[in-house]
Every structure is written in structure tokens, then in C-alpha cells.
Scaffold this motif. Structure first.
Motif, PDB file in Angstrom:
ATOM      1  N   TYR A  91       0.848  -1.181   0.000  1.00  0.00           N
ATOM      2  CA  TYR A  91       0.000   0.000   0.000  1.00  0.00           C
ATOM      3  C   TYR A  91       0.888   1.237   0.000  1.00  0.00           C
ATOM      4  N   ALA A  92       0.366   2.337  -0.511  1.00  0.00           N
ATOM      5  CA  ALA A  92       1.120   3.588  -0.508  1.00  0.00           C
ATOM      6  C   ALA A  92       0.142   4.741  -0.372  1.00  0.00           C
ATOM      7  N   PRO A  93       0.549   5.816   0.281  1.00  0.00           N
ATOM      8  CA  PRO A  93      -0.340   6.979   0.411  1.00  0.00           C
ATOM      9  C   PRO A  93      -0.585   7.642  -0.926  1.00  0.00           C
ATOM     10  N   ASN A  94      -1.749   8.245  -1.073  1.00  0.00           N
ATOM     11  CA  ASN A  94      -2.095   8.935  -2.308  1.00  0.00           C
ATOM     12  C   ASN A  94      -1.488  10.335  -2.281  1.00  0.00           C
ATOM     13  N   VAL A  95      -0.298  10.456  -2.814  1.00  0.00           N
ATOM     14  CA  VAL A  95       0.402  11.740  -2.792  1.00  0.00           C
ATOM     15  C   VAL A  95       0.306  12.475  -4.126  1.00  0.00           C
ATOM     16  N   LEU A  96      -0.225  11.803  -5.155  1.00  0.00           N
ATOM     17  CA  LEU A  96      -0.293  12.452  -6.472  1.00  0.00           C
ATOM     18  C   LEU A  96      -1.140  13.709  -6.382  1.00  0.00           C
ATOM     19  N   GLY A  97      -0.623  14.780  -6.976  1.00  0.00           N
ATOM     20  CA  GLY A  97      -1.353  16.048  -6.963  1.00  0.00           C
ATOM     21  C   GLY A  97      -0.782  17.051  -5.979  1.00  0.00           C
ATOM     22  N   ARG A  98       0.045  16.632  -5.030  1.00  0.00           N
ATOM     23  CA  ARG A  98       0.665  17.582  -4.116  1.00  0.00           C
ATOM     24  C   ARG A  98       1.693  18.414  -4.869  1.00  0.00           C
ATOM     25  N   VAL A  99       1.884  19.664  -4.437  1.00  0.00           N
ATOM     26  CA  VAL A  99       2.818  20.558  -5.119  1.00  0.00           C
ATOM     27  C   VAL A  99       3.847  21.082  -4.123  1.00  0.00           C
ATOM     28  N   GLY A 100       5.026  21.426  -4.629  1.00  0.00           N
ATOM     29  CA  GLY A 100       6.084  21.972  -3.792  1.00  0.00           C
ATOM     30  C   GLY A 100       7.367  22.108  -4.595  1.00  0.00           C
ATOM     31  N   PRO A 101       8.420  22.677  -3.994  1.00  0.00           N
ATOM     32  CA  PRO A 101       9.681  22.888  -4.734  1.00  0.00           C
ATOM     33  C   PRO A 101      10.400  21.596  -5.080  1.00  0.00           C
ATOM     34  N   LEU A 102      10.240  20.576  -4.266  1.00  0.00           N
ATOM     35  CA  LEU A 102      10.882  19.277  -4.510  1.00  0.00           C
ATOM     36  C   LEU A 102       9.814  18.332  -5.042  1.00  0.00           C
ATOM     37  N   GLU A 103       9.990  17.843  -6.266  1.00  0.00           N
ATOM     38  CA  GLU A 103       8.928  17.079  -6.918  1.00  0.00           C
ATOM     39  C   GLU A 103       9.440  15.785  -7.531  1.00  0.00           C
ATOM     40  N   MET A 104       8.557  14.802  -7.545  1.00  0.00           N
ATOM     41  CA  MET A 104       8.778  13.549  -8.247  1.00  0.00           C
ATOM     42  C   MET A 104       7.922  13.564  -9.511  1.00  0.00           C
ATOM     43  N   HIS A 105       8.512  13.178 -10.631  1.00  0.00           N
ATOM     44  CA  HIS A 105       7.796  13.111 -11.906  1.00  0.00           C
ATOM     45  C   HIS A 105       7.879  11.677 -12.435  1.00  0.00           C
ATOM     46  N   LEU A 106       6.737  11.071 -12.684  1.00  0.00           N
ATOM     47  CA  LEU A 106       6.677   9.731 -13.262  1.00  0.00           C
ATOM     48  C   LEU A 106       6.268   9.857 -14.717  1.00  0.00           C
ATOM     49  N   ARG A 107       7.052   9.252 -15.611  1.00  0.00           N
ATOM     50  CA  ARG A 107       6.783   9.363 -17.032  1.00  0.00           C
ATOM     51  C   ARG A 107       6.469   7.983 -17.610  1.00  0.00           C
TER      52      ARG A 107
END
Length: 211
Positions: A91-107
């Protein structure tokens, strides 16, 4: 006589009712099983939790070593190397959609981005009540630190479907500081190796306790 007869009938009814109540009570479980507890997801510690039944519910776990300029509270982060990467069902928390200076991008088929929490250790500033405190780093402990281990948990699914991500990139204030392709075969194999290693350690500990 009739009055005594009616009294005996009433007592018999009371006794039968009490007996019926006792039977019903005995048929109930005094300690009913607790409801199934789902994992508590803490978004500031993205730790994999539990093992879901669905195969597509996976996370990638990366161990990165980061560095930043000593004494710079807002200095740019740098990822120096990745020491480990594995995939596990979790399981993983639903973090998609959060914004900030440090970001993860999945392509991949689509692009998903979300903010990461700054991994640098925080400490209370002893000079918080002094004048010109804005010139002093308020939260980030940097003195004497030139490298820091950062474990990043990356959700590879959202809702009831896989994200089918092919690569990931980490940016800080828009600048790329880390990127890699997601090697599903190798990372899943590494996840299995880690599980086996954990089981071996557990068995060794049990053997030591039994000796």
C-alpha cells in the motif's frame, strides 16, 4: 385458590423468559473478533505498509545519497548516487497532486507529478527569539553534514490501476537533480532478494534464541 394458580402461572412465565434470555446470551461471542484494520498512511513518512492482494499495487523504494552546501538552509539539493532500488507489493499513500519545490515526476503513458517532503534533517533553532533571525537557518541542520541517506517510496499505482510508469525524475525548484528508468524486472528481483534476506535474518535470530 384461583389467585394462587394465577401467581404460579406468572412465575412460570418469568422463569421461561429468563431461560430463553440465557440461551440467547450464551449463543453470543463474549469477545467478538475485531474489525480488520487497514494500514495507517502517514504522508510525511512514506513507508511501504502491508501487502495488498492486487498485483498492480506496487511501490518502488529508492535509497539515494544527497548533499547540499553546508550552512545553506535553502541551498539546492544534489543527488550524488543511488545505492539501492527495489519494487514490492505494498500500500502507498495517495500523494499524487501535491505541489512543492521538490517534486517527483513519473513518465510513461501519462505523466504524474507530486511534491516530496524535504529530506534534510530538521532541528529547533536556538536563536529563534533573537533579532535578525531571518538571516539564520531556521530548521535545517547542515553543520557538519555533507551527505545524507534518503529513502524515497514511489507509488506505482493510483486507485485501482497501475500507472505504467517507465521512468522517474526528481526536480528541485524546476532543476533536475536525479532521473532513472524503472527497471521492473531487476527491481522486483531485488525486492525478492531483500525479502529472502529478511527471512534469513529472522530464522537466524530464532535459532540463536533457541540455543
Amino acid at each position: 385458590m384461583k389467585k394462587q394458580h394465577r401467581l404460579m402461572i406468572a412465575l412460570a412465565v418469568v422463569v421461561l423468559a429468563a431461560a430463553a434470555l440465557a440461551v440467547v446470551t450464551m449463543g453470543q461471542d463474549d469477545n467478538p473478533p475485531p474489525l480488520e484494520e487497514k494500514p495507517t498512511l502517514v504522508t510525511d513518512k512514506l513507508v511501504p505498509l502491508g501487502t495488498p492482494e492486487q498485483d498492480y499495487k506496487e511501490v518502488a523504494v529508492l535509497t539515494l545519497f544527497i548533499a547540499w552546501e553546508e550552512g545553506e538552509s535553502e541551498g539546492k539539493l544534489n543527488v550524488e548516487r543511488m545505492s539501492d532500488a527495489y519494487i514490492q507489493r505494498s500500500y502507498a499513500p495517495n500523494v499524487l497532486g501535491r505541489v512543492g519545490p521538490l517534486e517527483m515526476h513519473l513518465r510513461g503513458e501519462q505523466e504524474f507529478s507530486y511534491a516530496l517532503i524535504d529530506p534534510r534533517p530538521e532541528v529547533e533553532n536556538e536563536r529563534a527569539n533573537e533579532d535578525n533571525v531571518e538571516d539564520v537557518p531556521l530548521h535545517l541542520e547542515t553543520e557538519g553534514i555533507n551527505q545524507y541517506e534518503w529513502e524515497v517510496v514511489v507509488p506505482l499505482y493510483q486507485g485501482d490501476k497501475s500507472l505504467n510508469a517507465e521512468a522517474l525524475t526528481i526536480t528541485y525548484e524546476g532543476d533536475v537533480i536525479f532521473e532513472t528508468e524503472i527497471d521492473y524486472d531487476a527491481w522486483r528481483k531485488r525486492g525478492e532478494e531483500r525479502r529472502n534476506e529478511a527471512e534469513d535474518r529472522q530464522n537466524d535470530e530464532q535459532d540463536r534464541q533457541e540455543q
